[in-house]
Design an enzyme around this catalytic site. Structure first.
Site, PDB file in Angstrom:
ATOM      1  N   LYS A 175     -33.055 -49.384 -39.431  1.00 26.24           N
ATOM      2  CA  LYS A 175     -33.662 -48.104 -39.829  1.00 26.24           C
ATOM      3  C   LYS A 175     -34.697 -47.667 -38.794  1.00 26.24           C
ATOM      4  O   LYS A 175     -34.756 -46.497 -38.410  1.00 26.24           O
ATOM      5  CB  LYS A 175     -34.344 -48.246 -41.199  1.00 26.24           C
ATOM      6  CG  LYS A 175     -33.433 -48.688 -42.338  1.00 26.24           C
ATOM      7  CD  LYS A 175     -34.266 -49.088 -43.577  1.00 26.24           C
ATOM      8  CE  LYS A 175     -33.438 -49.825 -44.605  1.00 26.24           C
ATOM      9  NZ  LYS A 175     -34.270 -50.525 -45.615  1.00 26.24           N
TER      10      LYS A 175
ATOM     11  N   LYS B  79     -40.564 -64.591 -42.891  1.00 23.25           N
ATOM     12  CA  LYS B  79     -40.679 -63.295 -42.214  1.00 23.25           C
ATOM     13  C   LYS B  79     -41.974 -63.194 -41.402  1.00 23.25           C
ATOM     14  O   LYS B  79     -42.152 -62.281 -40.605  1.00 23.25           O
ATOM     15  CB  LYS B  79     -40.584 -62.159 -43.238  1.00 23.25           C
ATOM     16  CG  LYS B  79     -39.192 -62.037 -43.874  1.00 23.25           C
ATOM     17  CD  LYS B  79     -39.175 -60.963 -44.954  1.00 23.25           C
ATOM     18  CE  LYS B  79     -37.841 -60.818 -45.675  1.00 23.25           C
ATOM     19  NZ  LYS B  79     -36.863 -59.986 -44.946  1.00 23.25           N
TER      20      LYS B  79
ATOM     21  N   THR C  11     -32.152 -55.320 -42.212  1.00 22.02           N
ATOM     22  CA  THR C  11     -31.634 -53.957 -42.119  1.00 22.02           C
ATOM     23  C   THR C  11     -32.749 -52.976 -41.794  1.00 22.02           C
ATOM     24  O   THR C  11     -32.477 -51.904 -41.260  1.00 22.02           O
ATOM     25  CB  THR C  11     -30.934 -53.509 -43.428  1.00 22.02           C
ATOM     26  OG1 THR C  11     -31.797 -53.791 -44.528  1.00 22.02           O
ATOM     27  CG2 THR C  11     -29.611 -54.214 -43.596  1.00 22.02           C
TER      28      THR C  11
ATOM     29  N   LYS D   3     -41.314 -55.151 -45.367  1.00 20.50           N
ATOM     30  CA  LYS D   3     -40.206 -55.970 -45.866  1.00 20.50           C
ATOM     31  C   LYS D   3     -40.779 -56.851 -46.966  1.00 20.50           C
ATOM     32  O   LYS D   3     -41.997 -56.890 -47.126  1.00 20.50           O
ATOM     33  CB  LYS D   3     -39.608 -56.832 -44.751  1.00 20.50           C
ATOM     34  CG  LYS D   3     -40.673 -57.560 -43.913  1.00 20.50           C
ATOM     35  CD  LYS D   3     -40.103 -58.277 -42.701  1.00 20.50           C
ATOM     36  CE  LYS D   3     -39.694 -57.357 -41.588  1.00 20.50           C
ATOM     37  NZ  LYS D   3     -38.255 -57.278 -41.402  1.00 20.50           N
ATOM     38  N   ARG D   4     -39.953 -57.554 -47.723  1.00 19.09           N
ATOM     39  CA  ARG D   4     -40.522 -58.461 -48.726  1.00 19.09           C
ATOM     40  C   ARG D   4     -41.444 -59.472 -48.045  1.00 19.09           C
ATOM     41  O   ARG D   4     -41.257 -59.817 -46.868  1.00 19.09           O
ATOM     42  CB  ARG D   4     -39.401 -59.179 -49.491  1.00 19.09           C
ATOM     43  CG  ARG D   4     -38.761 -58.317 -50.574  1.00 19.09           C
ATOM     44  CD  ARG D   4     -39.738 -57.832 -51.624  1.00 19.09           C
ATOM     45  NE  ARG D   4     -40.184 -58.894 -52.486  1.00 19.09           N
ATOM     46  CZ  ARG D   4     -39.642 -59.213 -53.659  1.00 19.09           C
ATOM     47  NH1 ARG D   4     -38.629 -58.518 -54.129  1.00 19.09           N
ATOM     48  NH2 ARG D   4     -40.118 -60.218 -54.377  1.00 19.09           N
TER      49      ARG D   4
ATOM     50  N   HIS E 182     -25.670 -64.392 -47.895  1.00 17.12           N
ATOM     51  CA  HIS E 182     -26.849 -63.679 -47.397  1.00 17.12           C
ATOM     52  C   HIS E 182     -27.971 -64.583 -46.934  1.00 17.12           C
ATOM     53  O   HIS E 182     -28.993 -64.095 -46.460  1.00 17.12           O
ATOM     54  CB  HIS E 182     -27.413 -62.756 -48.475  1.00 17.12           C
ATOM     55  CG  HIS E 182     -26.610 -61.518 -48.689  1.00 17.12           C
ATOM     56  ND1 HIS E 182     -26.807 -60.373 -47.964  1.00 17.12           N
ATOM     57  CD2 HIS E 182     -25.597 -61.259 -49.538  1.00 17.12           C
ATOM     58  CE1 HIS E 182     -25.955 -59.441 -48.375  1.00 17.12           C
ATOM     59  NE2 HIS E 182     -25.203 -59.957 -49.323  1.00 17.12           N
TER      60      HIS E 182
HETATM   61  C1  PLP Z   1     -34.408 -51.799 -45.927  1.00 17.01           C
HETATM   62  C2  PLP Z   1     -35.320 -52.291 -46.986  1.00 17.01           C
HETATM   63  C3  PLP Z   1     -35.560 -53.661 -47.135  1.00 17.01           C
HETATM   64  C4  PLP Z   1     -34.983 -54.699 -46.201  1.00 17.01           C
HETATM   65  O1  PLP Z   1     -35.913 -54.915 -45.165  1.00 17.01           O
HETATM   66  P1  PLP Z   1     -35.754 -56.138 -44.130  1.00 17.01           P
HETATM   67  O2  PLP Z   1     -36.841 -55.896 -43.150  1.00 17.01           O
HETATM   68  O3  PLP Z   1     -34.418 -56.011 -43.517  1.00 17.01           O
HETATM   69  O4  PLP Z   1     -35.941 -57.371 -44.916  1.00 17.01           O
HETATM   70  C5  PLP Z   1     -36.425 -54.077 -48.124  1.00 17.01           C
HETATM   71  N1  PLP Z   1     -37.027 -53.196 -48.941  1.00 17.01           N
HETATM   72  C6  PLP Z   1     -36.831 -51.861 -48.823  1.00 17.01           C
HETATM   73  C7  PLP Z   1     -37.540 -50.945 -49.747  1.00 17.01           C
HETATM   74  C8  PLP Z   1     -35.967 -51.374 -47.853  1.00 17.01           C
HETATM   75  O5  PLP Z   1     -35.759 -50.052 -47.755  1.00 17.01           O
END
Ligand code: PLP
Length: 775
Positions: free
Chosen positions: A623, A517, A619, A511-512, A326
């Site tokens: 979404k 990022k 991911t 995101k985190r 990952h």
């Molecule tokens: C989908 C999701 C992530 C992943 O987000 P990325 O932008 O792909 O890092 C992290 N936290 C939550 C709560 C999510 O639903």
């Protein structure tokens, strides 16, 4: 009344002596869940026949279960009708805490995979840890992140079943504990298949001490790691770097050993103790290196319990396991110091040595001399990613570019040795949660046009493409987007006491929090717009709301500094009457799966701005895409596949690519950019010139230095914020100008939705099942 409604009423009466209109949220939650579980119990308990795939993961970020389980069972409408008739808000279960037994993308991927496998009738079982406390809850005081323990069991745990009779013993050096399984049903859409997520709880061999059931005690227990309960007490709130703690290694071994023992017990019950055909019954996917200690552990179990010879046991291990990588960030590749490994796992270590010896022989045979690059035991460390590649039959990356980087840049020595093992499985997300459930309005819009087949066959989404040309459809899409903004505004007002301007363009990065990022780049660009508006350099700006959501690992000081900085930018902008009619900035608190389900459908622009080559896949980009947002992104991770499919002209791609960064990396001089470009200087200087304050913490000065001088082990501006700053600002202004033509923008959004078909986790999990697990 429908039978399911009657069942709910009965549960409420029998369990709580109450009725729907009088029940409190906790009673309703438990009664509805229990009644729903009853409806699928028999299906769930049917024995699985044939080969089973097992997903070993330290994290499962499930979110709230009740709505998705009811949806998949086809009971959501009946339940909502009952609530309605009893005068109960349809939002009643929003009080129930998420199951947050994960940090971010990796844990959420595991959850999407379980949903997709069950929906497609693929026998995939999850194995992990039942953390007493999941990912911390976040709130802000004076713009600074505060953490609070996540007591997710406060609402009860109606979706878990404790399997006392299947508990197993796990032994460490000088300590033995029970691993007690709690099984959760994983209900496929349509309810035909119900798989299992088995989460292990650590308990003392002596009778359980109920006094430990309070937060303070648990935190003490974590300190005193010899308490059995400490092992499953807390999720490490760190999704990338190694905590380097004994307890972390104990957690990993705890759930690996317990899961393998339970698989061997099931195998033995059916086939006896000849384990030579174990790999014909079970395929095990290692979700990152966290469960990699399973490799020497299975060797140990096969050789001791099964009396197998090493070579024979190795063959079984290799056929059983596959590994998903990952991250390629060096600091995140797990290694354990030898003394630590040996003292925590003295019984397992000899099997690591056997693996090392076998590898050494292979390297001699292949006439490879730089063995230090390969050794599992090297420089006093045990290298888990190497072990995961060496002793499995498959190593996969999670997006095309990521797999290529693994093969050619991150781990080329392994690719040279075993090229046939490397393969790509681009991530996906489940459209049941991330479209059907979180955006019912858009789901109905799609179903009205192409039917409901897309719910289980996402490739059908392509049939939506012609509707991008249909003016009425575009208008309808815009109405839905407006409705989702209004719903988010209500929610955000309740959660964060913030009033959104729902006429605005919504630009969202959730995101985190991590330097790679580049939330800080986003903030700099917002400041540039702010100054541009004040100076009159920017005119005709379409009013925009910039939304952030992110948790920072509690020990990641620089990330916490970035949160504080963004909150200060928000204050500056939101309280400035000269601009706050055209700009808003908000950092929502406690971003989690449930908040994501509100935010993502309301977005016009999805911010995916990681430094090229750093985000393995992402991911949330998927979404957003399926909810009709355009991507503002770098050429990184799955962004590349997203825009290839949806058209670069329907998205906003900017910034340096991996090849560009490769070329400049040795000569990159961010300070020169800072000195040459006044716009860069102006935004970076807000860190230190008194425009914004860090409350005397020194965080902003540290951020400033990290960009211009370099800090800790990193080079200055390690993530190329200043390099990409101007192209990013340009791309954002371009998107802003395009947004004025709402109709043309709606067309881009619809084309993105129509192109989202490949980004379902249904497709991903089918590929794992066919190409890796051979189910
Ligand atoms: C989908 C999701 C992530 C992943 O987000 P990325 O932008 O792909 O890092 C992290 N936290 C939550 C709560 C999510 O639903």
């Amino acid at each position: 009344m429908q039978p399911f409604q009657e069942a709910i009423v009965k549960k409420l009466k029998e369990t709580y002596h109450t009725e729907p209109a009088k029940a409190n949220t906790k009673q309703l939650y438990n009664a509805v869940s229990a009644a729903a579980l009853d409806t699928c119990w028999d299906t769930w308990q049917r024995p699985v026949t044939g080969k089973t795939a097992c997903y070993f993961s330290a994290e499962f970020l499930l979110g709230r279960l009740i709505h998705s389980n009811l949806l998949n069972l086809g009971l959501l409408d009946e339940t909502e009708a009952l609530l309605h008739d009893a005068g109960i808000s349809p939002n009643v279960f929003e009080e129930v805490e998420d199951d947050a037994l994960g940090n971010g993308g990796l844990g959420r991927l595991a959850a999407c995979f379980l949903d997709s496998a069950a929906t497609q009738g693929i026998p995939l079982m999850g194995y992990g840890i039942r953390y007493r406390y999941g990912l911390f809850k976040q709130h802000f005081t004076y713009g600074c992140q505060q953490e609070e323990a996540d007591n997710w069991l406060a609402w009860g745990d109606p979706w878990s079943v404790r399997r006392e009779e299947e508990k197993v013993r796990v032994d460490f050096g000088g300590q033995s504990v029970w691993a007690v399984p709690y099984d959760m049903p994983i209900i496929g859409y349509g309810g035909k298949t119900v798989n299992t997520l088995r989460l292990w709880q650590a308990e003392a061999l002596e009778p359980f001490n109920f006094q430990l059931f309070n937060a303070q005690k648990y935190h003490e227990a974590v300190q005193q790691e010899n308490d059995a309960e400490a092992i499953s007490a807390v999720l490490y709130p760190n999704d990338d770097t190694e905590a380097g703690k004994r307890l972390r290694l104990k957690q990993q071994y705890f759930f690996s050993s317990a899961s393998l023992q339970s698989l061997l017990n099931a195998y033995t019950a059916q086939f006896g103790t000849d384990y030579s055909r174990f790999a014909e019954q079970y395929a095990i996917q290692l979700n990152d290196t966290h469960p990699t200690v399973s490799i020497p552990e299975l060797l140990r179990l096969l050789m001791t319990q099964g009396h197998m010879a090493f070579e024979e046991a190795f063959a079984v291990v290799q056929q059983t396991f596959a590994y998903t990588n990952h991250t390629i960030m060096a600091e995140a590749l797990e290694k354990w110091s030898l003394p630590l490994f040996q003292s925590v796992l003295p019984e397992v270590y000899p099997y690591v040595v056997l693996l090392q010896n076998r590898l050494s022989n292979a390297l001699v045979q292949k006439q490879i001399s730089d063995t230090w690059k390969y050794n599992l035991i090297q420089d006093g460390m045990v290298h888990m990613a190497r072990m995961a590649i060496y002793a499995t039959h498959s190593t996969n990356g999670v997006a095309k570019i990521h797999t290529e980087i693994i093969k050619h840049t991150a781990l080329p020595e392994w690719y040279a040795l075993y090229p046939e093992r490397f393969n790509n499985k681009t991530n996906g997300v489940t459209q049941r949660r991330w479209l059907k459930l979180c955006n019912r309005e858009l789901a109905a819009f799609i179903s009205d046009r192409i039917g409901t087949g897309w719910i289980t066959d996402f490739s059908q989404l392509a049939k939506l493409k012609p509707y991008a040309e249909d003016a009425a459809s575009r208008e309808q899409f815009l109405r839905i987007k407006r409705e989702k903004k209004n719903q988010l505004a209500d929610y955000m007002y309740r959660k964060d006491n913030f009033g959104l301007n729902t006429e605005n363009l919504f630009d969202i990065q959730v995101k985190r929090l991590h330097e790679y990022k580049r939330q800080l780049l986003n903030a700099f660009s917002i400041l540039d717009t702010y100054f541009g508006l004040k100076d009159g350099r920017i005119r005709d700006f379409y009013p925009t709301t910039f939304i952030f959501g992110a948790k920072a690992a509690p020990g990641y000081v620089r990330a916490k500094g970035i949160i504080k900085f963004i909150n200060e930018v928000a204050n500056l902008v939101n309280y400035d009457n000269a601009v706050n009619r055209v700009m808003q900035v908000i950092f929502v608190s406690n971003y989690n799966v449930s908040y994501a389900e509100k935010l993502i459908p309301a977005a016009d622009i999805s911010e995916q701005i990681s430094t090229a080559g750093t985000e393995a896949s992402g991911t949330s980009n998927m979404k957003f895409m399926m909810n009709g947002a355009v991507t503002m992104g770098t050429y990184d991770g799955a962004n590349i596949e997203i825009v290839q499919n949806a058209g670069e002209e329907n998205n906003y791609i900017f910034g340096a690519r991996v090849e560009d960064l490769e070329k400049i990396k040795d000569t990159y001089h961010p300070k020169a950019l800072y000195e040459q470009e006044p716009r860069i200087r102006r935004v970076v200087d807000t860190l230190v010139d008194g425009t914004l304050t860090d409350g005397g913490s020194g965080w902003f000065r540290e951020l400033y230095d990290s960009l211009l001088e370099g800090a800790s082990w990193h080079k200055p501006d390690n993530y190329y914020l200043l390099q990409d700053f101007l192209p990013y600002c340009d791309a954002r202004l371009r998107a802003n100008a395009d947004y004025r033509n709402r109709d043309a923008f709606a067309k881009k959004c619809l084309l993105n939705i129509a192109a989202a078909g490949p980004f379902t986790s249904d497709r991903t999990i089918r590929q794992y099942a066919q190409e890796i697990w051979h189910l």
